[in-house]
Design a protein around this motif. Structure first.
Motif, PDB file in Angstrom:
ATOM      1  N   GLY A 165      -8.464   5.668  -3.857  1.00 35.46           N
ATOM      2  CA  GLY A 165      -7.102   5.978  -4.272  1.00 35.46           C
ATOM      3  C   GLY A 165      -6.855   7.477  -4.323  1.00 35.46           C
ATOM      4  O   GLY A 165      -5.814   7.962  -3.879  1.00 35.46           O
ATOM      5  N   VAL A 166      -7.819   8.218  -4.845  1.00 38.66           N
ATOM      6  CA  VAL A 166      -7.691   9.676  -4.911  1.00 38.66           C
ATOM      7  C   VAL A 166      -7.679  10.265  -3.506  1.00 38.66           C
ATOM      8  O   VAL A 166      -6.890  11.175  -3.205  1.00 38.66           O
ATOM      9  N   ILE A 167      -8.516   9.747  -2.633  1.00 38.21           N
ATOM     10  CA  ILE A 167      -8.533  10.218  -1.241  1.00 38.21           C
ATOM     11  C   ILE A 167      -7.189   9.920  -0.568  1.00 38.21           C
ATOM     12  O   ILE A 167      -6.644  10.765   0.153  1.00 38.21           O
ATOM     13  N   ALA A 168      -6.631   8.746  -0.817  1.00 41.38           N
ATOM     14  CA  ALA A 168      -5.325   8.390  -0.245  1.00 41.38           C
ATOM     15  C   ALA A 168      -4.235   9.316  -0.776  1.00 41.38           C
ATOM     16  O   ALA A 168      -3.354   9.741  -0.018  1.00 41.38           O
ATOM     17  N   ILE A 169      -4.291   9.655  -2.056  1.00 43.49           N
ATOM     18  CA  ILE A 169      -3.306  10.572  -2.640  1.00 43.49           C
ATOM     19  C   ILE A 169      -3.397  11.936  -1.971  1.00 43.49           C
ATOM     20  O   ILE A 169      -2.378  12.532  -1.602  1.00 43.49           O
ATOM     21  N   ILE A 170      -4.608  12.440  -1.795  1.00 43.07           N
ATOM     22  CA  ILE A 170      -4.790  13.748  -1.160  1.00 43.07           C
ATOM     23  C   ILE A 170      -4.238  13.734   0.261  1.00 43.07           C
ATOM     24  O   ILE A 170      -3.528  14.654   0.681  1.00 43.07           O
ATOM     25  N   LEU A 171      -4.536  12.687   1.025  1.00 48.77           N
ATOM     26  CA  LEU A 171      -4.048  12.602   2.404  1.00 48.77           C
ATOM     27  C   LEU A 171      -2.525  12.492   2.467  1.00 48.77           C
ATOM     28  O   LEU A 171      -1.877  13.124   3.317  1.00 48.77           O
ATOM     29  N   LEU A 172      -1.938  11.702   1.566  1.00 50.65           N
ATOM     30  CA  LEU A 172      -0.481  11.563   1.553  1.00 50.65           C
ATOM     31  C   LEU A 172       0.199  12.869   1.147  1.00 50.65           C
ATOM     32  O   LEU A 172       1.223  13.246   1.731  1.00 50.65           O
ATOM     33  N   VAL A 173      -0.367  13.574   0.167  1.00 51.83           N
ATOM     34  CA  VAL A 173       0.211  14.857  -0.244  1.00 51.83           C
ATOM     35  C   VAL A 173       0.108  15.866   0.894  1.00 51.83           C
ATOM     36  O   VAL A 173       1.059  16.615   1.157  1.00 51.83           O
ATOM     37  N   MET A 188      -0.404   6.300  -6.822  1.00 49.11           N
ATOM     38  CA  MET A 188      -0.518   7.038  -8.075  1.00 49.11           C
ATOM     39  C   MET A 188      -0.267   6.138  -9.273  1.00 49.11           C
ATOM     40  O   MET A 188      -0.842   6.331 -10.338  1.00 49.11           O
ATOM     41  N   ASN A 189       0.583   5.134  -9.106  1.00 42.92           N
ATOM     42  CA  ASN A 189       0.831   4.191 -10.192  1.00 42.92           C
ATOM     43  C   ASN A 189      -0.361   3.260 -10.402  1.00 42.92           C
ATOM     44  O   ASN A 189      -0.598   2.800 -11.517  1.00 42.92           O
ATOM     45  N   ALA A 190      -1.124   3.009  -9.360  1.00 47.35           N
ATOM     46  CA  ALA A 190      -2.260   2.091  -9.459  1.00 47.35           C
ATOM     47  C   ALA A 190      -3.461   2.714 -10.164  1.00 47.35           C
ATOM     48  O   ALA A 190      -4.317   1.991 -10.659  1.00 47.35           O
ATOM     49  N   ILE A 191      -3.524   4.036 -10.228  1.00 43.11           N
ATOM     50  CA  ILE A 191      -4.657   4.700 -10.893  1.00 43.11           C
ATOM     51  C   ILE A 191      -4.292   4.898 -12.352  1.00 43.11           C
ATOM     52  O   ILE A 191      -3.314   5.588 -12.668  1.00 43.11           O
ATOM     53  N   ILE A 196       6.392   1.517  -7.706  1.00 47.63           N
ATOM     54  CA  ILE A 196       5.771   1.072  -8.951  1.00 47.63           C
ATOM     55  C   ILE A 196       5.401  -0.402  -8.867  1.00 47.63           C
ATOM     56  O   ILE A 196       4.305  -0.806  -9.284  1.00 47.63           O
ATOM     57  N   ILE A 197       6.277  -1.202  -8.321  1.00 43.33           N
ATOM     58  CA  ILE A 197       5.989  -2.636  -8.174  1.00 43.33           C
ATOM     59  C   ILE A 197       4.793  -2.855  -7.247  1.00 43.33           C
ATOM     60  O   ILE A 197       3.896  -3.646  -7.549  1.00 43.33           O
ATOM     61  N   LEU A 198       4.774  -2.135  -6.114  1.00 46.14           N
ATOM     62  CA  LEU A 198       3.652  -2.284  -5.187  1.00 46.14           C
ATOM     63  C   LEU A 198       2.343  -1.822  -5.806  1.00 46.14           C
ATOM     64  O   LEU A 198       1.299  -2.446  -5.598  1.00 46.14           O
ATOM     65  N   GLY A 199       2.378  -0.738  -6.579  1.00 44.74           N
ATOM     66  CA  GLY A 199       1.171  -0.270  -7.253  1.00 44.74           C
ATOM     67  C   GLY A 199       0.660  -1.272  -8.271  1.00 44.74           C
ATOM     68  O   GLY A 199      -0.538  -1.534  -8.359  1.00 44.74           O
ATOM     69  N   ASN A 200       1.590  -1.852  -9.035  1.00 45.60           N
ATOM     70  CA  ASN A 200       1.181  -2.864 -10.008  1.00 45.60           C
ATOM     71  C   ASN A 200       0.655  -4.123  -9.328  1.00 45.60           C
ATOM     72  O   ASN A 200      -0.301  -4.751  -9.813  1.00 45.60           O
ATOM     73  N   ALA A 243      -0.879  -4.171  -6.446  1.00 43.21           N
ATOM     74  CA  ALA A 243      -2.211  -3.834  -5.925  1.00 43.21           C
ATOM     75  C   ALA A 243      -3.254  -3.913  -7.035  1.00 43.21           C
ATOM     76  O   ALA A 243      -4.357  -4.431  -6.814  1.00 43.21           O
ATOM     77  N   VAL A 244      -2.909  -3.430  -8.221  1.00 39.96           N
ATOM     78  CA  VAL A 244      -3.852  -3.515  -9.341  1.00 39.96           C
ATOM     79  C   VAL A 244      -4.098  -4.962  -9.712  1.00 39.96           C
ATOM     80  O   VAL A 244      -5.241  -5.371  -9.952  1.00 39.96           O
ATOM     81  N   ALA A 245      -3.059  -5.764  -9.755  1.00 38.52           N
ATOM     82  CA  ALA A 245      -3.209  -7.192 -10.086  1.00 38.52           C
ATOM     83  C   ALA A 245      -4.066  -7.907  -9.056  1.00 38.52           C
ATOM     84  O   ALA A 245      -4.879  -8.758  -9.396  1.00 38.52           O
ATOM     85  N   ALA A 246      -3.906  -7.546  -7.787  1.00 30.59           N
ATOM     86  CA  ALA A 246      -4.704  -8.183  -6.729  1.00 30.59           C
ATOM     87  C   ALA A 246      -6.173  -7.775  -6.835  1.00 30.59           C
ATOM     88  O   ALA A 246      -7.064  -8.583  -6.562  1.00 30.59           O
TER      89      ALA A 246
END
Length: 113
Positions: A15-23, A70-73, A102-106, A108-111
């Motif tokens: 997740g952190v790697i994905a955040i860095i790449l997206l930023v 970012m919402n999933a972390i 936010i919905i997609l992040g939640n 993903a966490v639920a999954a």
């Protein structure tokens, strides 16, 4: 307990790697706006706002993914990203992008749980 901590790092690390790449992708796409912001004069304010609001679907998808990841972390503050999305896409589209992320992040966490 050690196994639980190891699993947590294996989930948060990508997740952190994905955040860095997206930023990095967003900074690349917004580089003209960043340069204009550094040389901002009163005459350039309208041009800057027009440039920021003229971003395409690619940036919208990047921001949607960024909000979701970012919402999933847990414990990660993403209020600055919410404001930036609202600035770029206006109040209504920005609200939809933030809300969907936010919905997609939640989800993903639920999954993952």
């Amino acid at each position: 307990m050690e196994k639980h901590r190891l699993n947590k790092y294996w989930l948060i690390g990508p997740g952190v790697i994905a955040i860095i790449l997206l930023v990095l992708a967003l900074v690349h796409d917004f580089m003209p706006e960043i340069r204009l912001l550094m040389d901002l004069t009163p005459a350039h304010r309208a041009e800057l706002l027009t440039m920021i609001r003229s971003n395409g679907i690619r940036d919208l998808i990047f921001m949607l993914l960024l909000v979701g990841v970012m919402n999933a972390i847990p414990g990660l503050s993403n209020a600055v990203i919410y404001v930036f999305v609202g600035l770029c896409y206006g109040p209504w589209i920005g609200l939809l992008v933030n809300w969907t992320g936010i919905i997609l992040g939640n989800c993903a966490v639920a999954a993952l749980l």
